[in-house]
Design an enzyme around this catalytic site. Structure first.
Site, PDB file in Angstrom:
ATOM      1  N   PHE A   1       0.817  -1.206   0.000  1.00 53.73           N
ATOM      2  CA  PHE A   1       0.000   0.000   0.000  1.00 53.73           C
ATOM      3  C   PHE A   1       0.844   1.245   0.000  1.00 53.73           C
ATOM      4  O   PHE A   1       1.004   1.888  -1.004  1.00 53.73           O
ATOM      5  CB  PHE A   1      -0.931  -0.007   1.211  1.00 53.73           C
ATOM      6  CG  PHE A   1      -1.828   1.168   1.222  1.00 53.73           C
ATOM      7  CD1 PHE A   1      -2.830   1.257   0.302  1.00 53.73           C
ATOM      8  CD2 PHE A   1      -1.648   2.173   2.125  1.00 53.73           C
ATOM      9  CE1 PHE A   1      -3.663   2.345   0.299  1.00 53.73           C
ATOM     10  CE2 PHE A   1      -2.473   3.255   2.119  1.00 53.73           C
ATOM     11  CZ  PHE A   1      -3.484   3.331   1.213  1.00 53.73           C
ATOM     12  N   ILE A  43       2.714   7.265   6.099  1.00 51.05           N
ATOM     13  CA  ILE A  43       3.033   6.675   4.804  1.00 51.05           C
ATOM     14  C   ILE A  43       2.143   5.481   4.490  1.00 51.05           C
ATOM     15  O   ILE A  43       2.012   5.097   3.330  1.00 51.05           O
ATOM     16  CB  ILE A  43       4.520   6.289   4.692  1.00 51.05           C
ATOM     17  CG1 ILE A  43       4.946   5.372   5.842  1.00 51.05           C
ATOM     18  CG2 ILE A  43       5.378   7.531   4.698  1.00 51.05           C
ATOM     19  CD1 ILE A  43       6.373   4.877   5.714  1.00 51.05           C
ATOM     20  N   GLU A  44       1.532   4.896   5.513  1.00 49.63           N
ATOM     21  CA  GLU A  44       0.608   3.784   5.277  1.00 49.63           C
ATOM     22  C   GLU A  44      -0.721   4.275   4.703  1.00 49.63           C
ATOM     23  O   GLU A  44      -1.248   3.688   3.760  1.00 49.63           O
ATOM     24  CB  GLU A  44       0.342   3.035   6.594  1.00 49.63           C
ATOM     25  CG  GLU A  44       1.469   2.136   7.050  1.00 49.63           C
ATOM     26  CD  GLU A  44       1.585   0.896   6.181  1.00 49.63           C
ATOM     27  OE1 GLU A  44       0.597   0.507   5.553  1.00 49.63           O
ATOM     28  OE2 GLU A  44       2.682   0.315   6.136  1.00 49.63           O
ATOM     29  N   SER A  45      -1.272   5.323   5.301  1.00 47.09           N
ATOM     30  CA  SER A  45      -2.653   5.695   4.976  1.00 47.09           C
ATOM     31  C   SER A  45      -2.894   7.187   4.899  1.00 47.09           C
ATOM     32  O   SER A  45      -4.036   7.603   4.699  1.00 47.09           O
ATOM     33  CB  SER A  45      -3.588   5.112   6.042  1.00 47.09           C
ATOM     34  OG  SER A  45      -3.295   5.696   7.310  1.00 47.09           O
TER      35      SER A  45
END
Length: 509
Positions: A5, A143-145
């Site tokens: 992701f 940085i994930e979401s």
């Protein structure tokens, strides 16, 4: 937990230079073109949407206020080394590229995330402190979401920490037709802290832990074996999946950008999430509308504070579940609790049963934004999401959100909902009718130029691809400048290029 992701669409940390020997020598421009292009869909949440501009494919034409003074590398190196943390923050060309992305090229999105961090970071910090983990791990969800608890990857990773289904279940997160605790910021944070602790027990190195969080420990172990047992991220760099190579540099850059936001004159966007909240333990099925009606609270606010509930229902049938509200509203709820449970109960729960049919995991309830009316458009052959959004002057991410569109997949005959300004409903209904009866690909809905038959051959055309900007497009056509393309297409903002958009380049001679 294998997750492809990161901050953009999914599987984007690909540097595409596998033949290079030194990570410092790699031009990472291509590694985050998609990363840049899709940030708007991640920060596109109701409480920030009005203040967030469209986030599109890079262009070298920047607004004047975004042209920030360049800093020498020595400043970045000194600042990173000054961060008081047990984690190591090296500096190289990849890290610099992501730092510039956050602090220069995408300042509006950074301001949005700074605003969201005021609500979410205290949750992260409390859990990290309790587990004695480095506080800087709170930047992983950036940085994930992009701090969006409803983020969903193509691979199925969900929530602010982007847990895959089986990893979430392994760490105690409940997922069913009505509930997805991967989207619960509190419980997902507790699970992420446990997962990170386990990974550190395996590797004893935070950069390897962060890489394993992204691609899974199996891939990191494979990279270590293939590199002859080396256990340094930069030494196994090219043995890692392409999607993971930019993950650690992006994390370092996010840490820098949040730590030194003030030095870069970055300021938090004012968001509409209450900082002071409390939870109520709900003992029987409860619909958000029951609460909204009785405590005079917009249902959108309840959704944003409780993103784990998929159908606006707290499914407290066999056990109690928490409902988070602003502190003043929890007091109102407590004083009206019995009345709230009985209000419209037969409508939502006849015979005290959960009867609202669940939908797919990617589905969500949508309410018309304030000040907008609904216009319907029926998809025709040749339509793409980006062009439809352009016809109606809305963002592609909004169009996807309103219609539960996944991976830009639409079908002929599908009826799309578009929310347009109330004072322009007639104008956009005309656009819907005109484009709905066309026999060839339509031109831009605003009709800023005289009509030209697309099949007449009067112009040379270029279809915008992901990663394109005006400069790179113009370079492909000798004698054509950025300004020529802007003028021929009636474009006033060069940043509003969209993949799939068809541009006039020059008259055909």
């Amino acid at each position: 937990m294998i997750k492809y992701f990161a901050i953009a669409t999914f599987g984007l940390f690909s540097l595409g230079h596998s033949s290079a020997k030194n990570p410092e020598e790699v031009n990472v421009e291509d590694s985050f073109s998609d990363y840049v292009a899709s940030l708007d869909s991640l920060v596109n949440v109701w409480h920030t949407r009005p203040a967030t501009e469209a986030f599109v494919v890079d262009t070298i034409m920047e607004r004047e206020e975004n042209l920030v003074e360049e800093l020498p590398d020595s400043v970045y190196i000194e600042r990173l080394s000054a961060i008081n943390s047990p984690m190591h923050f090296p500096f190289n060309s990849q890290v610099k590229s992501y730092i510039k992305l956050y602090t220069q090229r995408r300042r509006d999105q950074m301001a949005t995330m700074l605003g969201l961090s005021e609500y979410y970071f205290p949750i992260f910090e409390a859990a990290l402190d309790a587990a004695n983990l480095p506080m800087e791990l709170k930047y992983l969800p950036v940085i994930e979401s992009a701090l969006n608890p409803r983020a969903l990857s193509k691979a199925g990773a969900s929530g602010i920490w982007q847990f895959m289904y089986y990893t979430g279940k392994q760490y105690g997160l409940e997922v069913d037709s009505y509930l997805d605790e991967r989207r619960d910021p509190v419980k997902a944070t507790q699970a992420a802290v446990a997962f990170l602790s386990d990974l550190y027990g395996i590797y004893g190195d935070w950069q390897l832990v962060i890489a394993a969080y992204n691609c899974g420990p199996g891939n990191v172990n494979k990279a270590i074996r293939r590199s002859g047992g080396k256990r340094d991220f930069w030494e196994i760099y090219y043995r890692l999946p392409r999607e993971t190579r930019g993950y650690v540099p992006a994390f370092i850059a996010a840490t820098y950008a949040f730590t030194y936001a003030e030095e870069h004159h970055l300021h938090a966007l004012d968001i509409q999430l209450p900082v002071a909240t409390d939870t109520i333990m709900v003992s029987q099925p409860l619909h958000f509308n029951q609460v909204a009606d009785m405590v005079q609270l917009p249902v959108e606010v309840i959704r944003e504070l409780n993103p784990q509930y998929r159908r606006d229902i707290v499914p407290a049938k066999n056990k109690m579940y928490p409902l988070r509200l602003a502190f003043n509203h929890t007091t109102a709820f407590a004083s009206l609790e019995d009345t709230i449970y009985t209000h419209r109960r037969e409508e939502f729960f006849p015979n005290n049963q959960l009867v609202v049919a669940p939908t797919s995991a990617s589905s969500h309830p949508v309410v018309a934004p304030a000040g907008r009316e609904t216009v319907y458009y029926t998809v025709k052959s040749g339509d793409v999401v980006g062009l439809i959004a352009e016809w109606f002057d809305v963002r592609a991410s909004d169009l996807r959100y309103w219609n539960n569109i996944n991976r830009n997949i639409i079908r002929v005959g599908q009826k799309l909902v578009v929310y347009v300004p109330k004072d322009k409903v007639g104008h956009y209904q005309t656009i819907a009718e005109r484009n709905g009866t066309r026999t060839s690909v339509s031109k831009k809905a605003t009709d800023v130029m005289a009509s030209v038959d697309q099949q007449s051959g009067e112009f040379v055309y270029h279809t915008v691809r992901s990663g394109d900007n005006l400069w790179t497009i113009a370079k492909q056509y000798p004698g054509v400048s950025n300004e020529d393309i802007l003028r021929l297409n009636g474009i006033s903002d060069a940043r509003k290029l969209k993949p799939g958009q068809r541009l006039r380049i020059k008259p055909r001679t």
